[in-house]
Design an enzyme around this catalytic site. Sequence first.
Site, PDB file in Angstrom:
ATOM      1  N   ARG A   1       0.863  -1.181   0.000  1.00 24.29           N
ATOM      2  CA  ARG A   1       0.000   0.000   0.000  1.00 24.29           C
ATOM      3  C   ARG A   1       0.898   1.228   0.000  1.00 24.29           C
ATOM      4  O   ARG A   1       2.013   1.198   0.552  1.00 24.29           O
ATOM      5  CB  ARG A   1      -0.867   0.041   1.259  1.00 24.29           C
ATOM      6  CG  ARG A   1      -1.970  -0.986   1.291  1.00 24.29           C
ATOM      7  CD  ARG A   1      -3.128  -0.592   0.356  1.00 24.29           C
ATOM      8  NE  ARG A   1      -4.229  -1.517   0.480  1.00 24.29           N
ATOM      9  CZ  ARG A   1      -4.508  -2.486  -0.402  1.00 24.29           C
ATOM     10  NH1 ARG A   1      -3.767  -2.656  -1.474  1.00 24.29           N
ATOM     11  NH2 ARG A   1      -5.558  -3.267  -0.216  1.00 24.29           N
TER      12      ARG A   1
ATOM     13  N   HIS B   1      -1.615   0.898  -9.840  1.00 27.27           N
ATOM     14  CA  HIS B   1      -2.275  -0.121  -9.007  1.00 27.27           C
ATOM     15  C   HIS B   1      -2.878  -1.231  -9.878  1.00 27.27           C
ATOM     16  O   HIS B   1      -4.065  -1.571  -9.756  1.00 27.27           O
ATOM     17  CB  HIS B   1      -3.358   0.519  -8.128  1.00 27.27           C
ATOM     18  CG  HIS B   1      -3.591  -0.244  -6.845  1.00 27.27           C
ATOM     19  ND1 HIS B   1      -3.676   0.347  -5.608  1.00 27.27           N
ATOM     20  CD2 HIS B   1      -3.743  -1.573  -6.612  1.00 27.27           C
ATOM     21  CE1 HIS B   1      -3.892  -0.574  -4.675  1.00 27.27           C
ATOM     22  NE2 HIS B   1      -3.931  -1.756  -5.265  1.00 27.27           N
TER      23      HIS B   1
HETATM   24  C1  GLV Z   1      -5.373  -4.823  -3.972  1.00 27.35           C
HETATM   25  O1  GLV Z   1      -4.667  -3.917  -3.757  1.00 27.35           O
HETATM   26  C2  GLV Z   1      -5.763  -5.848  -3.032  1.00 27.35           C
HETATM   27  O2  GLV Z   1      -5.963  -5.573  -1.844  1.00 27.35           O
HETATM   28  O3  GLV Z   1      -5.927  -6.997  -3.480  1.00 27.35           O
END
Ligand code: GLV
Length: 316
Positions: A231, A279
Amino acid sequence: MSAAQPCVALLSQSLDMRYLVPAFEAACPGIDWRVRDDLRDVADIDAAVCWQPPQGLLNTLPNLQLIQSIGAGVDHIYADATLPEHVPVCRAVDTDMTAGMIAYVAWAVINRHRHFPDYVANSAQGLWRESPIVPPGEHRVGVAGLGRLGMAVAQALATLGYAVHGWSRSPKDRLPAGVTGHHGAAGLPDFLHGIDTLVCLLPLTDETRGFLNTTLFAQLPRGSHLINVGRGAHLVEADLLAALASGQLAAATLDTTHVEPLPTDHAFWRDPRILVTPHIATRTSATAVARQTLANLNLVRAGQMPDTRTTRANGY
Ligand code: GLV
């Protein structure tokens, strides 16, 4: 459950969750689904499928039995301090998601270890120039976080021949062949020692927020490569810029940032040593989300707990 079919609310502040509807309808024809802007009678809702759900909303669903994340992470759900404590929060587990993460991390490791950014630049200029070739066994990759994804990534990198070290909060009973384990605060210095590429696959918890900082970077060999697929909040952004400026880190590959989308004027976009991807490291398929939600709801109704249940205390 108020109707013959389950009622599932698709809740996100940042994603249009309607992409899940065909998969839910295929898995459960006639399913009653609701979206955030049109929840109708909230007493109907049995399960909430979430990605960054609106704060305070889950607590207003009186008959909610399941909170299901569409991702492996659940930090975006526990960010809401008002969650109904009796409702299980489950993470998604999906072989395609795992395969996607393995592919992304393997690419990111190989990309820098084998100097592909240089070859891309050289090729554009018609330059036949070799960069140093170091055998994978002499390139140490550290995987921080040995949950389901971290373990799978560590195993795959070991299979590719890399010297893989893994770090987890608590000791692991079994590690894949070729992976050396370290754990706890006491095990961190040994883990970091000699790492050429550090991969962050930790869950985001109060303990791991800001884990990637100047103190940690200083324990890596000079010139290592950071890959963050955890993250954005694992990383202290100013510390990364300082570590790159000083040469302590040579490069960073970031699939996640504090603010997403990363603002166009952010310094990360202008530093050629940083490669940002939006992401996209991996995704849980809509089919897997629908199947797991319905299976978990059935388990909860039968008085059983899904094994993907998480806890606020652990953060995973
Ligand atoms: C994505 O970031 C997840 O939590 O799978």
